[in-house]
Write an enzyme that holds these catalytic residues in place. Structure first.
Site, PDB file in Angstrom:
ATOM      1  N   HIS A   1     -24.447  12.986   8.633  1.00  0.00           N
ATOM      2  CA  HIS A   1     -25.287  13.025   9.819  1.00  0.00           C
ATOM      3  C   HIS A   1     -24.829  12.021  10.874  1.00  0.00           C
ATOM      4  CE1 HIS A   1     -28.979  14.333  11.764  1.00  0.00           C
ATOM      5  NE2 HIS A   1     -29.145  13.089  12.162  1.00  0.00           N
TER       6      HIS A   1
ATOM      7  N   HIS B   1     -33.070  19.316  14.372  1.00  0.00           N
ATOM      8  CA  HIS B   1     -34.024  18.651  13.486  1.00  0.00           C
ATOM      9  C   HIS B   1     -34.426  19.629  12.398  1.00  0.00           C
ATOM     10  CE1 HIS B   1     -36.630  14.839  13.626  1.00  0.00           C
ATOM     11  NE2 HIS B   1     -35.371  14.526  13.528  1.00  0.00           N
TER      12      HIS B   1
ATOM     13  N   GLN C   1     -40.185   6.386  14.775  1.00  0.00           N
ATOM     14  CA  GLN C   1     -39.867   6.997  16.061  1.00  0.00           C
ATOM     15  C   GLN C   1     -40.223   6.076  17.234  1.00  0.00           C
ATOM     16  OE1 GLN C   1     -38.607  10.497  16.204  1.00  0.00           O
ATOM     17  NE2 GLN C   1     -38.100   9.596  14.236  1.00  0.00           N
TER      18      GLN C   1
END
Ligand SMILES: Nc1ncnc2c1ncn2[C@@H]1O[C@H](COP(=O)(O)OP(=O)(O)O)[C@@H](O)[C@H]1O
Ligand SMILES: [Mg+2]
Lengths: 93, 225, 736, 93
Positions: free
Chosen positions: C44, C90, C309
């Site tokens: 990733h 996502h 986040q």
């Protein structure tokens, strides 16, 4: 009511506040859940009402009457009296 | 030039849309008003724009109503100043109690963004003088909580006092009696779910919003004379 | 412990990667360091399997100010303005928790854009699901749409477009790709390159919790018996905080004191800090005690890789940190100085006064090994590509066949989706969702920008090279149909497990297809994202290289839409049908087959066609333009008619079977409508560009009427078409 | 559990279902409410979590074990096990 003590786990209280739509107000969310439940075969569910469940953690000191504070918060902020009712209970640690 | 104050709350997102509508299409003074502002004296009109003030957390408008600027707006309203709440602004005005009723979750539980047809219910000086009763106009809506509710007693009063300005032509969000825009009993506070500020520019395909803003300007100009 | 594997293996590193780390450090890493490597050297973050392939993509061009490598790509769009754009997947989070997965996907890509100094102005979303009408798919579908809706709407960035497809392979591997673009003053652009020895490093925004930590493999080691309960906690988005973060950061940039910025995405502090240091050729000292935490007793490892986040990392000019903090405070945000820049290119991490990690920034951020693998085509490919049209019975009722294509979820209107997205906020959306591309103006400027995302993954499955080419040309064509010149691409490569040679082959062929199409059409790839391991025990997803493309329209007043405008206008088809039925929507709907050779784009012809249409729009010669894509000519014509609420009569002269003429999906074609007086000029222009043009008929009446070689084949009232097109998606959800 | 009786008010039951976010999961709504309460001067509110309070009205007949039904509904429909916990109580009329 406890007397004022030094900070610690023991002088915390939790208030569980339940906010519900007034009885005669249509609750689209509840309706949708009810329909979904019927589709899933739960035919014996006659009514569903969706409200809020708010847990407040409060520092419990003698200066404030915790009941009065929670009542005030619930009335002023957590619910809208035009459409909602509320109730609460307090759990002292 | 008339001065429009546009209140910027944390989470407002139509503040700049209102700003440009006033400045570029109505060609009046537009100014942002920070939510901590205490003095709102210098404005001819105060607007609470759309958006998600405080994330719409708890209920739309529930937390915004405590902002200093919003609290001060109540005093300005009492003095007779023009107040316009659009979308989230309407929600805040009802939470404040400046307008009756409440705005609940849309009947279909979803956010709805589209153009809707509205029927003009009442023509009144500050907000709808450029329209005719029964006229149909089109305005964009963009909300998740625009389902207007009021008790029977309040509805009766709204109708009796002719406080309902616009109704949806079709049932879009479940609003009782199709109510889309109302004014206060005194007539100086407007709350509406549709977005007139998004319909001022022909490039975007719709200028019906100018009926509302134009009416406001006519009123202010006449009063100023 | 029954699991006797070595710690690096549990963390997902191979033996040879571990040896690389030892070589780079000159010693064995401690557990914190090993953890940092494991996330930074994951696929990733490190693109281990894809970097060598990505190098094939052309990324240069006269407008390109920043190609791949930064938080997002940047294009010069004139007048001192820059367009900043990126797409991101996502997929995996959305498969586990669709609402939050999709919401945080939007949040993440938006941060990439304002990290570059741009104000985010549009969102698009490219979505893939299994067939509707299973409980799970309906749930995923509704929740993913709701997650995008709630997040995007709250932050006030309009969602102006996207695409949505349904196929079996996405049943348990839904894809959620979000694209964001922003506009910046060129002078205000920011970078992620840390600089200035001694400059403070600020962490801004949300508190740090145990969100999205590590993944299951890690959990099985660290957490022991109650692993089940303690699985990595789901990342939850707070769009309200993000909105504040956007405004606060943009205001902070105005001071001129922000030296570098990076959002915190995957791998959290580790990734943003080490990438900023590595790209700036500096080091950093960070004190974890300064990080505002939300959970108790977090280990250094957890703090370093938490994916909480709505956080940003800022490097600020020394002495000016209070000014920046003040701005953050005004917006109700926390900002803490958590470290400073050093001159030795080392990352040194402290907690409680002890150094807990010390690693070279380059090694961590850019030192992962890269793998070039061998690819092989799937064994059954040749068989899949056989489609014997003559052996398929012609439909008895063409009207019914046509309506079933029109209401197929892949073709039907997506208004059920985009009505849940605020697409009119910011009052700049000139062309709204539902057309070929969205068009967004820039207030006070003459130019406008257009956006689309495209990928027909069935084509890619049947031929990854041609399919990827088709995706690029379709994206570019969609922009050309509104009048815009395609200027840059951001791509999201969604594939299965790259260690599977077939998947690797698909990847390689797709990238080659993108490369060739981009080179032919002169469109640089300025940013992108790779999402691998999209598979379940039923196998990998179709290769899905989603192409996000931006276009520039020099004069916003000269745009075109796809709907018929006036009764009596002449309908013109540009381009030639090659009778390509492989992978078509019709073959799927009518015969239940995913087979055949997909359409093959003629790149030279495609470029000419697009140029021709743009010139026609610029010269104000045509009233509408719509390209032929999913569902073929019949669907294309019907969409023009439904958009304008005007019927038409069209005559097709052909030697093909009727269904082929109606539903073939050959590329490089479009339908125009033209005023009778302009017809001569339009045909003249087409011949100048060497594009075949056929007059098909005219806009008239209230029905969709298509004759083939003089015989009426389709005749359906417009209302009936609209009912199928508008309701198709809902019908599928409800199993109708 | 009551035995099967003819329809009437007496064989209805109410279930109160409380759905809360799991402990480690961020509650942005609760955060925002807490901050607002602090601004309003309620400094002794240490934490706020906002959950759902759902009231089901069920026909209570012997065929179904009402406890099991409510448990199943809560698990399958009313809560999302990935991020939420639930509890309930039942009030028989
Ligand atoms: N998930 C989505 N979000 C927003 N808009 C969407 C979405 N899916 C499709 N759309 C819109 O619906 C329209 C049709 O999409 P599509 O069939 O992919 O167009 P085309 O064939 O021209 O590429 C486009 O305007 C597109 O932006
Ligand atoms: Mg198209």
């Amino acid at each position: 009511m406890k007397s004022h003590v030094v900070w610690g786990a023991s002088n915390m209280a939790h208030a569980n506040v339940y906010v519900t739509l007034k009885k005669d107000i249509l609750d689209p969310q509840g309706e949708a859940v009810k329909n979904a439940l019927h589709t899933l075969g739960y035919k014996n569910v006659m009514d569903v009402r969706v409200g809020k469940y708010i847990v407040l953690t409060l520092e419990n000191n003698s200066e404030n009457d915790i009941n009065a504070v929670v009542e005030e918060i619930s009335k002023k902020v957590l619910s809208n009296p035009v459409i909602e009712d509320f109730s609460f209970d307090i759990v002292e640690d | 030039m008339k001065k429009f104050g546009i209140i910027v709350l944390p989470g407002s997102n139509c503040d700049s849309d209102c700003f440009y509508a006033v400045r570029d299409y109505l060609e009046q003074d537009a100014e942002y008003v920070w939510h901590e502002e205490n003095n709102l004296d210098r404005y001819d009109v105060l607007m609470i724009p759309g958006g998600f003030s405080y994330g719409d957390y708890l209920r739309p408008g529930a937390l915004a109503r405590f902002s200093p600027a919003v609290q001060n707006l109540v005093k300005e309203a009492e003095k007779g100043k023009l107040i316009i709440g659009i979308c989230n602004g309407f929600q805040i005005l009802t939470e404040l109690g400046l307008l009756p009723g409440a705005l609940m979750r849309n009947k279909n539980l979803k956010f709805i963004c589209k153009h809707v047809t509205l029927k003009v219910e009442k023509v009144c000086a500050p907000f709808t003088s450029r329209l005719r009763v029964g006229q149909r106009i089109s305005l964009p809506i963009a909300h998740k909580d625009g389902n207007y509710y009021a008790s029977d007693a309040v509805l009766e009063e709204l109708n009796r006092n002719e406080q309902i300005l616009l109704r949806y032509d079709e049932d879009v969000n479940g609003s009782v009696q199709g109510i889309a825009a109302i004014i206060s009993k005194e007539g100086n506070v407007l709350g509406m779910m549709p977005h007139p500020e998004r319909a001022c520019d022909s490039m975007l395909g719709n200028t019906d919003g100018m009926y509302i803003f134009g009416s406001v300007l006519d009123y202010l100009t006449k009063r100023g004379q | 412990m029954e699991n006797q594997q070595s710690p690096w293996k549990i963390l997902g590193l191979t033996d040879s990667e571990y040896q690389e780390i030892i070589k780079g450090l000159g010693r064995e890493p401690n557990i914190t360091e090993l953890g940092m490597f494991s996330v930074m050297w994951s696929e990733h973050c490190a693109y281990k399997n894809s970097k060598p392939l990505l190098k094939l993509l052309p990324s240069k061009g006269p407008n390109v100010m920043q190609g791949p490598g930064e938080n997002a790509g940047v294009l010069d769009i004139g007048d001192g303005l820059a367009l900043v754009m990126k797409i991101e997947s996502h997929n995996h989070p959305s498969a586990v928790e669709p609402y939050q997965g999709a919401a945080t996907g939007v949040g993440g890509i938006v941060r990439d854009i304002f990290a570059m100094g741009a104000r985010p102005v549009v969102l698009l979303d490219s979505l893939r699901f299994g067939p509707l009408n299973t409980d799970r798919t309906n749930y995923l579908f509704e929740q993913i749409v709701a997650g995008i809706s709630d997040y995007g709407n709250c932050i006030g960035v309009p969602t102006v477009g996207g695409e949505t497809y349904f196929a079996n392979c996405y049943q348990r591997s839904p894809l959620v790709n979000a694209l964001c673009a922003g506009i910046a003053d060129i002078s205000k652009l920011q970078t992620g390159k840390a600089s200035g020895i001694g400059n403070p490093v600020l962490i801004v925004g949300a508190t740090t919790g145990r969100d999205g930590i590590g993944g299951a493999s890690f959990a099985s080691q660290e957490l022991g018996e109650n692993a089940e309960e303690k699985l990595p906690s789901v990342q939850v988005g707070d769009p309200f905080l993000e909105k504040l973060l956007i405004e606060a950061c943009l205001e902070a940039y105005e001071t001129g004191y922000v030296v570098a910025v990076q959002d915190m995405g995957a791998a959290g502090i580790t990734s943003s800090a080490s990438e900023m240091a590595s790209h700036g050729n500096v080091g950093m000292e960070l004190d974890l005690d300064k990080v505002p935490l939300r959970a108790e007793a977090m280990t250094p490892f957890e703090i370093l890789i938490s994916e909480s986040q709505e956080r940003m990392l800022l490097v600020v000019e020394k002495g000016k940190e209070d000014i920046v903090k003040q701005i953050m405070k005004k917006w109700g945000l926390r900002a803490e100085v958590m470290g400073h820049i050093t001159d030795d290119q080392m990352m040194r991490i402290y907690q409680h006064g002890h150094m807990v990690a010390e690693v070279p920034a380059h090694l961590l951020a850019d030192g992962a090994p890269q793998y070039v693998r061998e690819g092989v085509p799937p064994k059954n490919l040749e068989q899949l590509r056989v489609l014997e049209i003559p052996s398929l019975a012609l439909p008895e009722d063409f009207n019914a066949a046509f309506l079933s294509v029109l209401s197929a979820p892949n073709v039907a209107s997506k208004s059920w989706i985009y009505q849940q997205f605020d697409h009119t906020v910011r009052t700049d959306t000139v062309i709204k969702p539902g057309m070929d591309a969205a068009l967004v103006r820039i207030k006070g400027k003459k130019q406008a920008v257009a956006f689309t995302t495209d990928c027909n993954s069935i084509y890619c499955f049947l031929d990854p090279y041609e399919g990827a080419k088709d995706a690029v040309v379709e994206a570019a064509r969609n922009l050309s149909m509104v009048g815009a010149v395609p200027i840059g691409i951001t791509d999201c490569l969604n594939f299965g497990n790259p260690e599977d040679p077939v998947v690797y082959w698909q990847m390689k062929r797709c990238v080659e297809g993108i490369r060739d199409a981009c080179e032919a059409l002169n469109i640089p790839v300025i940013s992108g994202n790779v999402s691998l391991y999209n598979e379940t025990e039923n196998g990998p997803i179709y290769p899905t290289p989603v192409i996000g493309c931006a276009g520039l329209l020099e004069d916003v007043s000269l745009f075109c839409t796809n709907s018929f405008k006036d009764e009596g206008d002449i309908i013109v088809l540009l381009g030639e049908d090659k009778g390509e039925m492989g992978g078509s929507e019709y073959i799927q709907q009518q015969y239940g087959l995913v087979k055949g050779v997909p359409p093959k784009a003629d790149l030279a012809m495609e470029g000419e066609l697009q140029d021709c249409v743009r010139t026609l729009i610029k010269s104000n010669l045509i009233k509408s333009a719509h390209d032929v894509s999913d569902g073929g000519l019949a669907v294309c014509l019907a969409e023009c008619a439904m958009g304008g609420q005007k019927g038409f009569v069209a005559d097709i002269e052909t030697e093909e079977r009727s269904d082929v003429a109606l539903f073939s999906e050959s590329q490089s074609r479009c339908i125009l409508s033209v005023e009778a007086e302009a017809l001569h000029d339009v045909l003249g222009m087409a011949s100048t560009f060497n594009i075949p043009a056929h007059v098909l008929g005219s806009v008239e009446g209230k029905s969709v009427v298509i004759n083939i070689n003089g015989r009426e084949i389709i005749n359906v009232p417009l209302e009936e078409c609209m009912r199928h097109y508008d309701q198709g998606l809902l019908w599928s959800m409800n199993g109708i």
